[in-house]
Design a protein around this motif. Structure first.
Motif, PDB file in Angstrom:
ATOM      1  N   ALA A   4      62.102  58.002   3.703  1.00 12.57           N
ATOM      2  CA  ALA A   4      63.331  58.278   4.445  1.00 12.57           C
ATOM      3  C   ALA A   4      63.298  59.643   5.106  1.00 12.57           C
ATOM      4  N   ASP A   5      62.475  60.542   4.608  1.00 11.73           N
ATOM      5  CA  ASP A   5      62.438  61.879   5.170  1.00 11.73           C
ATOM      6  C   ASP A   5      61.379  61.932   6.258  1.00 11.73           C
ATOM      7  N   VAL A   6      61.789  61.626   7.461  1.00  9.38           N
ATOM      8  CA  VAL A   6      60.863  61.607   8.605  1.00  9.38           C
ATOM      9  C   VAL A   6      61.018  62.889   9.388  1.00  9.38           C
ATOM     10  N   GLY A   7      59.915  63.552   9.639  1.00  8.53           N
ATOM     11  CA  GLY A   7      59.963  64.801  10.373  1.00  8.53           C
ATOM     12  C   GLY A   7      60.437  64.609  11.797  1.00  8.53           C
ATOM     13  N   GLY A   8      61.241  65.549  12.288  1.00  7.34           N
ATOM     14  CA  GLY A   8      61.799  65.424  13.630  1.00  7.34           C
ATOM     15  C   GLY A   8      60.773  65.616  14.721  1.00  7.34           C
ATOM     16  N   ASP A   9      59.591  66.192  14.385  1.00  3.99           N
ATOM     17  CA  ASP A   9      58.596  66.455  15.406  1.00  3.99           C
ATOM     18  C   ASP A   9      57.588  65.325  15.542  1.00  3.99           C
ATOM     19  N   GLU A  10      57.718  64.256  14.708  1.00  2.00           N
ATOM     20  CA  GLU A  10      56.771  63.158  14.793  1.00  2.00           C
ATOM     21  C   GLU A  10      56.975  62.415  16.096  1.00  2.00           C
ATOM     22  N   SER A  11      55.878  62.167  16.785  1.00  5.32           N
ATOM     23  CA  SER A  11      55.952  61.517  18.085  1.00  5.32           C
ATOM     24  C   SER A  11      55.900  60.012  17.945  1.00  5.32           C
ATOM     25  N   VAL A  12      56.687  59.335  18.791  1.00  2.00           N
ATOM     26  CA  VAL A  12      56.627  57.881  18.831  1.00  2.00           C
ATOM     27  C   VAL A  12      55.239  57.426  19.239  1.00  2.00           C
ATOM     28  N   GLN A  13      54.577  58.200  20.079  1.00  2.00           N
ATOM     29  CA  GLN A  13      53.261  57.801  20.547  1.00  2.00           C
ATOM     30  C   GLN A  13      52.245  57.738  19.418  1.00  2.00           C
ATOM     31  N   LEU A 208      61.095  50.980  14.322  1.00  2.00           N
ATOM     32  CA  LEU A 208      61.053  52.312  14.922  1.00  2.00           C
ATOM     33  C   LEU A 208      62.392  53.026  14.743  1.00  2.00           C
ATOM     34  N   VAL A 209      63.486  52.274  14.936  1.00  2.00           N
ATOM     35  CA  VAL A 209      64.807  52.866  14.762  1.00  2.00           C
ATOM     36  C   VAL A 209      64.988  53.332  13.325  1.00  2.00           C
ATOM     37  N   GLU A 210      64.574  52.504  12.361  1.00  2.00           N
ATOM     38  CA  GLU A 210      64.656  52.902  10.953  1.00  2.00           C
ATOM     39  C   GLU A 210      63.950  54.233  10.730  1.00  2.00           C
ATOM     40  N   ARG A 211      62.732  54.331  11.228  1.00  2.00           N
ATOM     41  CA  ARG A 211      61.877  55.484  10.924  1.00  2.00           C
ATOM     42  C   ARG A 211      62.359  56.768  11.593  1.00  2.00           C
ATOM     43  N   LEU A 212      62.806  56.653  12.836  1.00  2.00           N
ATOM     44  CA  LEU A 212      63.096  57.853  13.610  1.00  2.00           C
ATOM     45  C   LEU A 212      64.580  58.209  13.684  1.00  2.00           C
ATOM     46  N   VAL A 213      65.461  57.264  13.379  1.00  2.00           N
ATOM     47  CA  VAL A 213      66.891  57.520  13.545  1.00  2.00           C
ATOM     48  C   VAL A 213      67.680  57.218  12.279  1.00  2.00           C
ATOM     49  N   LEU A 214      67.641  55.961  11.838  1.00  2.00           N
ATOM     50  CA  LEU A 214      68.575  55.517  10.809  1.00  2.00           C
ATOM     51  C   LEU A 214      68.335  56.132   9.439  1.00  2.00           C
ATOM     52  N   ALA A 215      67.077  56.394   9.073  1.00  2.11           N
ATOM     53  CA  ALA A 215      66.800  56.928   7.736  1.00  2.11           C
ATOM     54  C   ALA A 215      67.552  58.225   7.489  1.00  2.11           C
ATOM     55  N   SER A 216      67.384  59.196   8.386  1.00  2.49           N
ATOM     56  CA  SER A 216      68.059  60.482   8.202  1.00  2.49           C
ATOM     57  C   SER A 216      69.560  60.356   8.421  1.00  2.49           C
ATOM     58  N   TYR A 217      69.967  59.478   9.338  1.00  2.00           N
ATOM     59  CA  TYR A 217      71.401  59.296   9.602  1.00  2.00           C
ATOM     60  C   TYR A 217      72.109  58.727   8.370  1.00  2.00           C
ATOM     61  N   MET A 218      71.538  57.707   7.738  1.00  6.34           N
ATOM     62  CA  MET A 218      72.164  57.101   6.564  1.00  6.34           C
ATOM     63  C   MET A 218      72.167  58.071   5.391  1.00  6.34           C
ATOM     64  N   ARG A 219      71.113  58.856   5.243  1.00  3.45           N
ATOM     65  CA  ARG A 219      71.099  59.845   4.166  1.00  3.45           C
ATOM     66  C   ARG A 219      72.235  60.855   4.346  1.00  3.45           C
ATOM     67  N   ARG A 220      72.453  61.296   5.589  1.00  6.28           N
ATOM     68  CA  ARG A 220      73.529  62.253   5.828  1.00  6.28           C
ATOM     69  C   ARG A 220      74.890  61.655   5.504  1.00  6.28           C
ATOM     70  N   LEU A 221      75.090  60.363   5.791  1.00  8.74           N
ATOM     71  CA  LEU A 221      76.359  59.715   5.456  1.00  8.74           C
ATOM     72  C   LEU A 221      76.586  59.695   3.950  1.00  8.74           C
ATOM     73  N   ILE A 222      75.552  59.343   3.190  1.00  6.06           N
ATOM     74  CA  ILE A 222      75.673  59.315   1.728  1.00  6.06           C
ATOM     75  C   ILE A 222      75.937  60.723   1.191  1.00  6.06           C
ATOM     76  N   GLU A 223      75.233  61.714   1.730  1.00  9.20           N
ATOM     77  CA  GLU A 223      75.435  63.089   1.269  1.00  9.20           C
ATOM     78  C   GLU A 223      76.839  63.585   1.597  1.00  9.20           C
ATOM     79  N   GLN A 224      77.371  63.179   2.758  1.00 14.26           N
ATOM     80  CA  GLN A 224      78.732  63.581   3.113  1.00 14.26           C
ATOM     81  C   GLN A 224      79.747  62.959   2.162  1.00 14.26           C
TER      82      GLN A 224
END
Length: 234
Positions: A4-13, A208-224
């Motif tokens: 779930a902890d995907v680095g923000g600098d990882e490229s889609v390419q 791709l959405v899971e890896r680059l967007v949703l993982a960190s987004y869902m974690r932030r919701l749970i933490e909030q």
């Protein structure tokens, strides 16, 4: 499982060589264009342009004709096909001064949940709409995420008071979504542990959405949500 902890600098390419292992040239063109489009949308996401993510999450038709990516010519799974079967899992641990019995009830309290998610205009629109939700009961939530009003119906599938309970999506935007809540005595209070697993729809694009967007987004919701419950001291 994808971390779930995907680095923000990882490229889609970085994923492109994986996709290109056994695909035919016409399919490669489709996927490469999709990756370019996804990368641009991800940059907008990092700048908090949420409508771009909403479009991204719903944009599925471009890969509908690329279903053959998931199997090689001999019938076995390709590298891209293996991505289809993956999901995201993560765990959050939160300390609270409240006893397990009290925190167990707060985690099932409809009003406490909507208060913690008020920034997303979350409300309970059907099922159990107030009080404490119980075993085998359902609630349908309506909230705004990525610039869109979304609904998700969850059912309490297991419950062992006051140690743990679990809920699962029965209808909603995910391919599946499960959330296990555990409450352990910890010093004078409680250690609350949330284990979340989910998978997005849309096939490869969903991965791709899971890896680059949703993982960190869902974690932030749970933490909030947990931060809100952590602030309750009685």
């Amino acid at each position: 499982m994808l971390d779930a902890d995907v680095g923000g600098d990882e490229s889609v390419q970085d994923l492109a060589p994986v996709i290109q292992v056994e695909a035919d040239p016409p399919l490669l063109i489709v996927v490469e264009r999709e990756l370019e489009w996804f990368g641009a949308a991800h940059q907008l996401y990092r700048r908090d342009v949420w409508p771009a993510c909403a479009v991204l999450f719903l944009h599925s038709n471009i890969l509908a004709s690329a279903a053959t990516l998931v199997r090689s010519r001999d019938g076995g799974p390709t590298a891209a096909g293996r991505l289809f079967a993956m999901s995201v899992s993560f765990e959050c641990a939160t300390e609270s001064v409240l006893p397990p019995e009290r925190l167990f009830d707060l985690a099932r309290d409809i009003s406490a949940h909507t208060d913690s998610m008020s920034g997303f205009r979350e409300t309970a629109v059907s099922g159990v709409r107030s009080g404490l939700i119980g075993l085998n009961e359902e609630v349908t939530w309506r909230a705004w995420h990525f610039g869109l009003p979304l609904r998700m119906t969850s059912r309490i599938t297991t419950m062992s008071p006051p140690e743990r309970f679990s809920d699962e999506q029965t209808r909603g935007p995910f391919r599946f979504f499960t959330h296990e809540h555990e409450f352990r005595p910890h010093g004078d209070g409680t250690l609350m542990i949330d284990r979340v697993s989910f998978a997005a729809p849309l096939g490869f694009l969903g991965r791709l959405v899971e890896r680059l967007v949703l993982a960190s987004y869902m974690r932030r919701l749970i933490e909030q949500r947990n931060s809100y419950l952590q602030g309750i001291v009685r």
